[in-house]
Design an enzyme around this catalytic site. Structure first.
Site, PDB file in Angstrom:
ATOM      1  N   GLU A 135      19.913  83.146  38.655  1.00 24.20           N
ATOM      2  CA  GLU A 135      19.322  84.056  37.671  1.00 24.20           C
ATOM      3  C   GLU A 135      18.209  83.329  36.935  1.00 24.20           C
ATOM      4  O   GLU A 135      18.208  82.095  36.882  1.00 24.20           O
ATOM      5  CB  GLU A 135      20.407  84.488  36.668  1.00 24.20           C
ATOM      6  CG  GLU A 135      20.832  83.358  35.748  1.00 24.20           C
ATOM      7  CD  GLU A 135      22.201  83.566  35.110  1.00 24.20           C
ATOM      8  OE1 GLU A 135      23.217  83.469  35.833  1.00 24.20           O
ATOM      9  OE2 GLU A 135      22.231  83.806  33.899  1.00 24.20           O
ATOM     10  N   LYS A 137      16.023  81.455  34.150  1.00 17.22           N
ATOM     11  CA  LYS A 137      16.316  80.688  32.940  1.00 17.22           C
ATOM     12  C   LYS A 137      15.328  81.170  31.887  1.00 17.22           C
ATOM     13  O   LYS A 137      14.128  80.916  31.977  1.00 17.22           O
ATOM     14  CB  LYS A 137      16.146  79.195  33.194  1.00 17.22           C
ATOM     15  CG  LYS A 137      16.499  78.340  31.996  1.00 17.22           C
ATOM     16  CD  LYS A 137      16.582  76.879  32.382  1.00 17.22           C
ATOM     17  CE  LYS A 137      17.173  76.024  31.288  1.00 17.22           C
ATOM     18  NZ  LYS A 137      16.391  75.988  30.065  1.00 17.22           N
ATOM     19  N   CYS A 428       3.562  40.789  20.896  1.00 13.89           N
ATOM     20  CA  CYS A 428       4.025  42.020  20.263  1.00 13.89           C
ATOM     21  C   CYS A 428       3.066  42.380  19.129  1.00 13.89           C
ATOM     22  O   CYS A 428       2.627  41.490  18.397  1.00 13.89           O
ATOM     23  CB  CYS A 428       5.433  41.812  19.701  1.00 13.89           C
ATOM     24  SG  CYS A 428       6.081  43.268  18.857  1.00 13.89           S
TER      25      CYS A 428
END
Ligand code: IVH
Length: 714
Positions: A135, A137, A428
């Site tokens: 079916e 969605k 970093c």
């Protein structure tokens, strides 16, 4: 807003004590209109145009004027709606049966795997009949409607799946939702389905908004969601919402024994059901229906984003059960992702909770399938190299459902002469500028994942830990989200740098807390108090959420739940974790015997609790909390708390189903026999485990006896 008095000063600037009666009347009128407008922006568009502090100031001024002139209080006074202010708008309702989500399939092969998995689990041969429904969605929002003796008693949104919002008054304004069921429904039935708005109604509504000079909406789904969550049901009533019924929660007596039969029953009760739903008995037929729906997609009156397949036979559904938050018996086959072209403006580095470094593409905003995309993930340095993208390139972006948008490639003909190549940083981006390291994976080869080696010294990682800690599936503190964590983390006066800091926030600041917060952008007295209340509300927390919230690597929600159920109480879990960290092999083995918990999880639990900083952090946090013991799945069966080992070949069920059965009865299914084993279920060909069980004097039964004891005949 500029109501001028005497041509010299605005009304809004006059202190409440100095207002005369006429001015107060005018001010109350202005405030009622202005607050109503802010509420509308907040609830309908999720787009407030003022800060919480400004909003709170308006409400406070309104209350102060009303306190001075009680007789001037308006019938539509905003103070009448205090209990329904943003945080606690609707009352919360716990779902009798959780509202789950669906696993996704993205290709025909994923669907074939899904069906093969089900056959294996149920031990159905290739030729045995297995019927599956298909079916559309619907791209809307799910709603659970509870009927008692045929009368609608409440309508509840999905919420977090466990608890949703009570939107009954609003649901009653939707024509497709019957107030009373037709035919002969069971005494208690919770009908579930999707609330949506048609494409045409959405376009009409937007046209009306535009003519009225009001803000337009982004897509039918968001509009439907905003419309259903209106404080004032008369606003919902003006919105053309619709509803398809396709699932259920608690039911006193099932009216059918198949998925299709249930949906037919819903239709007989007076619901709309989707005409494209049908039942099939082969994967190829399912896929054919999928492609049929895909071609119809554009012509449908409403938006859909895939096709849902469900095992038709309800006794099979029962046996298949659930994995984490989705049923094993259903899957959503998503339509292919939508694509668009835009410019890559820059690449930034993001540092995750575990220090993983992810390059993120900053894009010229572009609409992809109805949503504006500004960022996309580039995964890692290799991906950037593979794509060959440079800053300034025209790139192709893809967005599939809720997945983070991806970059598929660039358009060579459009590369500008000044396009710049990108160099991956070695440090970093945090203040510490720690080295970025590439870790080795299990086989010793270099992994593509790069991490900041700063761990808890890296402010990015600490911040990400905190964001995870307050996230929806963890502590879920209303009013304390990612944005607020960013602000509190760097706050000099009232910082939150560890989870425990959240719970000491109010007491650390004594009587001045409100005032200090008030001085910070975004907080007023009302919102600060709301935040403190929300924090207090989470001082009691279920064990599984606590474990999940710690953000231990590899410990997701499902693993946290397993650990919580196995150890029951925080003290027991913490003791085991500390023992594992200290190298206790017995405890390690015991943890290893738990379902779905292996070396990777245990190593990271050990690593987490080995780190002294983490031990301190956890201890300080636990001291602030009441941690609720974990619910045992089925407390009163003969198998509660027992450890069972299945060995040899099983004939009537798959190994997975056997484990699942044991767990539902409150037992643990372990992989190996030890002194702690209570029962061994042995099939033909059982070898060393059976031998060990016999040596240890553990009870051994066969599969038939197992079925007799568990009361399942077939
Ligand atoms: S069945 C236990 N059927 O999709 C499974 N869900 O990703 C219950 N949805 O939360 C869901 N159309 O809001 C089902 N035909 C359909 C659906 C559908 C849309 C939504 C629903 C659910 C989400 C899961």
């Amino acid at each position: 807003m500029n109501d001028r008095v005497g041509g010299s000063r605005t009304l809004s600037g006059i202190p409440v004590e100095q207002l005369n009666e006429a001015e107060a009347t005018a001010e109350l009128e202005r405030l009622a209109a202005e607050i109503a407008e802010h509420d509308r922006r907040y609830y309908e568009h999720d787009a407030p145009s003022v800060s919480d502090a400004e909003y709170d100031a308006l409400r406070l001024r309104n209350s102060a004027i009303e306190a001075r002139f009680p007789n001037l209080k308006r019938a539509d006074s905003p103070t009448e709606r205090v209990g329904t202010a943003p945080s606690g708008k609707f009352s919360k309702v716990r779902h009798a049966i959780p509202m789950l989500s669906l696993d996704n399939a993205f290709s025909d092969d994923d669907v074939r795997d899904f069906v093969a998995r089900i056959r294996r689990f149920l031990r159905l041969g290739d030729d045995a009949l297995l019927r599956i429904t298909a079916e559309p969605k619907i791209d809307g929002l799910s709603l659970s409607l509870r009927y008692e003796n045929g009368e609608l008693v409440h309508a509840v949104t999905r919420g977090d799946g466990t608890t949703g919002e009570n939107v009954t008054a609003n649901a009653k304004t939707i024509d497709d939702i019957p107030a009373r069921l037709k035919g002969s429904p069971p005494d208690v039935i919770e009908v579930r389905g999707e609330v949506y708005m048609t494409k045409e109604d959405f376009a009409d509504l937007n046209e009306r908004q535009e003519t009225a000079g009001k803000q337009t909406y982004v897509n039918p789904r968001n509009t439907a969601a905003g419309s259903l969550r209106q404080l004032d049901a008369s606003v919902t009533a003006e919105r053309p919402l619709k509803f398809f019924a396709y699932a259920w929660g608690e039911v006193s007596q099932l009216p059918a024994d198949t998925q299709m039969g249930m949906v037919e029953a819903f239709k007989a009760y007076g619901f709309q059901t989707n005409p494209l739903m049908d039942v099939f008995d082969s994967v190829e037929a399912l896929l054919k229906h999928y492609h049929h729906i895909e071609t119809e997609r554009g012509a449908l009156a409403y938006d859909i984003d895939g096709v849902v397949y469900k095992v038709d036979d309800l006794s099979y559904q029962e046996r298949l059960g659930f994995v984490s938050r989705s049923p094993r018996w259903a899957i959503a086959h998503k339509f292919p992702a939508e694509k668009a072209m835009t410019t890559l403006k820059a690449i930034d580095i993001q540092v995750g909770r575990t220090g993983a470094i992810t390059p993120v593409a900053r894009l010229e905003p572009v609409t992809v399938g109805g949503v504006v995309v500004e960022n996309a993930t580039l995964h890692n340095a290799e991906e950037i190299e593979r794509l060959g993208v440079m800053i300034g390139d025209t790139v192709i972006v893809q967005r599939a459902g809720d997945v983070i948008p991806q970059i598929l490639g660039f358009v060579p003909e459009k590369r500008p002469v000044d396009a710049e190549p990108y160099t991956f940083p070695a440090k970093c981006p945090c203040d510490l500028a720690t080295d970025i390291v590439r870790e080795a994976n299990i086989s010793g080869a270099e992994s593509v994942v790069r991490r900041c080696s700063g761990e808890f010294a890296c402010p990015y990682q600490r911040k990400e830990h905190l964001k995870h800690f307050v996230s929806r599936r963890a502590f879920d503190i209303e009013g304390l989200g990612e944005k607020q964590i960013e602000a509190f983390f760097d706050d000099a006066m009232l910082p939150i740098r560890t989870p425990a800091d959240i719970f000491t926030l109010q007491k650390r600041d004594d009587a001045n807390a409100l005032q200090k917060l008030k001085n910070r952008e975004g907080y007023g007295e009302v919102s600060a108090q709301k935040l403190f209340d929300a924090i207090e509300g989470r001082r009691t927390i279920p064990l599984e959420r606590m474990i999940y919230a710690l953000g231990i690597r590899h410990v997701g929600e499902a693993t946290a739940k397993t650990l919580a159920r196995a150890y029951g109480a925080w003290g027991a879990f913490e003791a085991a974790a500390l023992q594992v960290a200290d190298g206790d092999t017995d405890t390690r083995e015991e943890m290893d015997a738990l379902e779905d918990i292996g070396a990777a999880v245990i190593d990271s639990v050990a690593a987490y609790f080995t780190e002294p900083h983490n031990r301190d952090l956890v201890e300080a946090l636990a001291a602030e909390l009441t941690i609720e013991e974990a619910e045992r799945p089925a407390a009163d069966t003969a198998f509660s708390g027992k450890t069972i080992v299945f060995t040899g070949s099983l004939e009537r069920m798959s190994r997975d189903e056997a484990k699942e059965m044991a767990e539902r009865l409150g037992a643990k299914a372990a992989g190996s026999v030890s002194k702690k084993t209570d029962l061994v279920v042995a099939g033909p060909g059982a070898g060393s485990k059976l031998k060990k069980a016999t040596e240890l004097g553990i009870e051994v039964i066969d599969e038939d006896e197992w079925f007799r004891r568990t009361g399942r005949s077939s």
